[in-house]
Design a protein around this motif. Structure first.
Motif, mmCIF file in Angstrom:
data_model
loop_
_atom_site.group_PDB
_atom_site.id
_atom_site.type_symbol
_atom_site.label_atom_id
_atom_site.label_comp_id
_atom_site.label_asym_id
_atom_site.label_seq_id
_atom_site.Cartn_x
_atom_site.Cartn_y
_atom_site.Cartn_z
ATOM 1 N N PHE A 266 5.330 12.242 9.146
ATOM 2 C CA PHE A 266 4.869 11.153 8.293
ATOM 3 C C PHE A 266 5.873 10.006 8.292
ATOM 4 O O PHE A 266 5.502 8.832 8.403
ATOM 5 N N ALA A 267 7.157 10.344 8.176
ATOM 6 C CA ALA A 267 8.205 9.314 8.163
ATOM 7 C C ALA A 267 8.217 8.536 9.478
ATOM 8 O O ALA A 267 8.362 7.309 9.488
ATOM 9 N N ILE A 268 8.055 9.261 10.596
ATOM 10 C CA ILE A 268 8.032 8.593 11.910
ATOM 11 C C ILE A 268 6.832 7.670 12.000
ATOM 12 O O ILE A 268 6.920 6.537 12.503
ATOM 13 N N GLY A 269 5.680 8.145 11.518
ATOM 14 C CA GLY A 269 4.470 7.321 11.553
ATOM 15 C C GLY A 269 4.614 6.057 10.722
ATOM 16 O O GLY A 269 4.228 4.960 11.165
ATOM 17 N N VAL A 270 5.174 6.199 9.515
ATOM 18 C CA VAL A 270 5.382 5.035 8.649
ATOM 19 C C VAL A 270 6.324 4.040 9.304
ATOM 20 O O VAL A 270 6.075 2.824 9.304
ATOM 21 N N LEU A 271 7.398 4.532 9.888
ATOM 22 C CA LEU A 271 8.365 3.657 10.544
ATOM 23 C C LEU A 271 7.738 2.948 11.737
ATOM 24 O O LEU A 271 7.959 1.739 11.947
ATOM 25 N N VAL B 124 0.842 -1.209 0.000
ATOM 26 C CA VAL B 124 0.000 0.000 0.000
ATOM 27 C C VAL B 124 0.873 1.254 0.000
ATOM 28 O O VAL B 124 0.580 2.235 -0.700
ATOM 29 N N LEU B 125 1.959 1.240 0.762
ATOM 30 C CA LEU B 125 2.882 2.377 0.766
ATOM 31 C C LEU B 125 3.453 2.621 -0.631
ATOM 32 O O LEU B 125 3.538 3.760 -1.100
ATOM 33 N N ALA B 126 3.878 1.548 -1.292
ATOM 34 C CA ALA B 126 4.445 1.676 -2.638
ATOM 35 C C ALA B 126 3.409 2.230 -3.616
ATOM 36 O O ALA B 126 3.715 3.118 -4.426
ATOM 37 N N SER C 26 5.294 20.626 4.579
ATOM 38 C CA SER C 26 6.402 21.221 5.314
ATOM 39 C C SER C 26 7.346 20.144 5.840
ATOM 40 O O SER C 26 6.979 18.971 5.950
ATOM 41 N N SER C 27 8.559 20.550 6.170
ATOM 42 C CA SER C 27 9.559 19.602 6.670
ATOM 43 C C SER C 27 9.060 18.895 7.921
ATOM 44 O O SER C 27 9.314 17.703 8.113
ATOM 45 N N ARG C 28 8.339 19.623 8.769
ATOM 46 C CA ARG C 28 7.824 19.016 10.006
ATOM 47 C C ARG C 28 6.827 17.912 9.692
ATOM 48 O O ARG C 28 6.872 16.830 10.292
#
Length: 590
Positions: free
Chosen positions: A142-147, A90-92, A135-137
């Motif tokens: 988002f990256a933290i949530g995905v991880l 789903v991410l891809a 935004s960068s934040r």
């Protein structure tokens, strides 16, 4: 009797295994249905809302779903975890369709197979493309949530039946399916029959709207992979060139003395906004005034809204990209050790050649490409540490400062290629230093498009002011100097174009960009229209330097006249022989 029953019981599958297999089969069916719905929802070409009135759209769904199921199967084999493999799939898919949405919005072009070249230098490229994201934040959150979700799902218990021989067999099958699909081997060519899908490689956006994004990328990959036709048959080529009188070396030009310095500025997204209906504000008065005392006109470029290196490649090499239909990103796909170019032409006549671009040298593979093109030196973003920014990027004013600093009156003649970046989009959230509004915009334009257009106009006005300083420097030099400025493509403002339209009624991708050539020892005005790949002939005409057959021939044909004097098929053969360094063979074979 008891013995027979015992034997039968031993051969029968354990009830637990049968139950487990049923659960896996049930989960597999749910996953397939879920991915089918997701792909159908994300892809505008596929049926949504769900309807079963006709079978044809669902055949299209199947074609777009096949690669997704193969990907999911590969992830399931690697992870042995059903939910985790679903999540990664789903991410891809989400990334694929989100990037496609952004590219369609900004460049009016769908995601293409060649776009995956950017993954080779993802670290360098991400910083550039991140401007189109939140935004960068938010990107970090988002990256933290995905991880976090990925790590949580990794705690899922592995599927016990996917191990040993079963796992290896499934892996081999997946590799076979994927590799044959990529290569277009049987039976995939029959399954994805292009004619049946109305696939048109020359119109990828229209094709994607008919076939779906994933199917369109597969068919484009089959169509464009390799370039077996890159080297034309030499005998046939010579005969074709002979038919049009192009096998004899043109008369030599008279070299200019002293040789002038040459400054070339490829101005990011430079475009005359007064070509738009309802826009009367002139945001580049310097360029327009200078045109009255120099050579100027309209330039046809091989790209729209982006793809800077396509125009850049055409100017530097004098090669029309239309002669290489398999090539979309020339610095990535035509990565030869040496590439014939106007740079090499000038360097062979004693010029020192310098490229300046305030972005990372790895972006677009320029580090390698500029060496191959013959530049003696390349000054990239490292040379602009601490430089002033205007909007997202290093300002054109800082770029002009660097160009001026590189030129010395007592040096050998120089050719400086300066590639700006200031005016690059996106324009909706550009951090300009003040809320300048350079002019009134037609009221019928919506608020978002109005802001984007006014921001772009502000950026171009700043570029024009920087150009005024460069022109003043050129005019005041005691040394002969030529300045050539041209735009690389239209800015990516599709919503603006759709709402306003153009005064000449042509489509956005058919619009030209401006070019200007100033010679500080001449005030001869001339107005011409031509393609970017013939632009270097103007430098040769001004300097009288043309030591190669190719550039001599192009200059003889003329910037505005070449395409009308000789059929393009002939020019294409000429270009391919030049790229392969085989044009010199004409001298030995005539």
């Amino acid at each position: 009797m008891r013995s027979t029953q015992h034997q039968y019981s031993a051969l029968a599958a354990p009830p637990a295994a049968v139950s487990s297999n049923k659960v896996i089969a049930g989960w597999a069916a749910l996953v397939a249905i879920g991915l089918t719905l997701l792909v159908s929802y994300l892809d505008p070409a596929l049926p949504w809302p769900i309807s079963f009135s006709r079978a044809e759209p669902w055949a299209l769904v199947f074609l777009n779903l096949v690669p997704v199921l193969i990907l999911h199967g590969a992830l399931l084999i690697v992870t042995r975890r059903l939910l985790l493999s679903c999540w990664l799939t789903v991410l891809a898919l989400g990334a694929l369709y989100f990037i496609n949405y952004i590219k369609l919005k900004e460049l009016a072009t769908p995601l293409l197979p060649d776009d995956f070249h950017f993954l080779k230098a993802i670290g360098v490229n991400y910083a550039f493309f991140a401007q189109y994201l939140a935004s960068s934040r938010l990107q970090l959150l988002f990256a933290i949530g995905v991880l976090a979700v990925t790590l949580l799902l990794y705690r899922e218990r592995p599927i016990g039946s996917i191990k040993g021989g079963v796992r290896w067999g499934a892996a081999v099958l997946t590799v076979i399916l994927w590799s044959t699909l990529v290569q277009g081997s049987a039976p995939w060519k029959t399954v994805y029959y292009p004619g049946q899908l109305q696939f048109e490689p020359w119109a990828p956006r229209d094709s994607a709207a008919r076939t779906g994004l994933i199917t369109n990328m597969i068919l484009l990959h089959w169509e464009l992979r390799g370039d077996s036709q890159l080297q034309p048959n030499l005998d046939a080529s010579i005969q074709l060139l002979r038919d049009y009188g192009l096998t004899s070396m043109p008369a030599a030009l008279q070299a200019r003395s002293p040789l002038p310095d040459i400054i070339v500025v490829q101005s990011e997204s430079l475009f005359d906004v007064t070509r738009l209906k309802g826009i009367d504000t002139d945001v580049m008065p310097t360029l327009r005034a200078a045109a009255s005392r120099g050579w100027s006109g309209e330039l046809r470029v091989p790209t729209f809204g982006g793809g800077t290196i396509r125009t850049e490649f055409e100017f530097l090499t004098g090669l029309p990209l239309a002669a290489f239909p398999h090539v979309r990103y020339p610095y990535l796909q035509l990565a030869h050790a040496e590439i014939p170019s106007i740079v090499r032409e000038l360097r062979s006549n004693g010029y020192r050649t310098v490229a300046i671009h305030p972005n990372g040298g790895a972006f677009w593979n320029r580090n390698h490409a500029f060496r191959a093109l013959g530049f003696d030196q390349f000054l990239d973003a490292d040379a602009f540490e601490g430089a002033e920014r205007y909007g997202w990027y290093v300002s054109d004013s800082s770029l002009v400062d660097r160009v001026i600093a590189e030129l010395r009156d007592d040096d050998p003649p120089q050719m400086i290629m300066a590639i700006s970046i200031q005016n690059h989009g996106p324009y909706e959230t550009v951090p300009l230093p003040s809320p300048e509004n350079p002019g009134r915009v037609q009221a019928s334009l919506d608020a978002s498009s109005t802001h984007a257009l006014e921001t772009y106009m502000t950026l171009v006005r700043a570029s024009d002011q920087a150009l005024a300083r460069l022109l003043e420097f050129v005019d005041n030099r005691s040394r002969d100097t030529i300045l050539l400025v041209y735009g690389d493509h239209l800015p990516a403002m599709n919503d603006v174009y759709a709402q306003l339209g153009f005064r000449d009624g042509r489509r956005p991708e058919e619009q030209p960009v401006p070019w200007l050539l100033i010679d500080n020892r001449s005030r001869e005005p001339r107005v011409q229209e031509g393609p970017a790949w013939l632009l270097p002939t103007l430098l040769i005409e001004k300097t009288g330097l043309a030591t190669s057959r190719y550039f001599s021939e192009l200059t003889d044909l003329g910037f505005s006249d070449a395409e009308s004097r000789v059929p393009f098929d002939v020019l294409k053969v000429l270009a391919r022989l030049q790229f392969d360094s085989r044009l010199g063979l004409l001298d030995t074979l005539n």
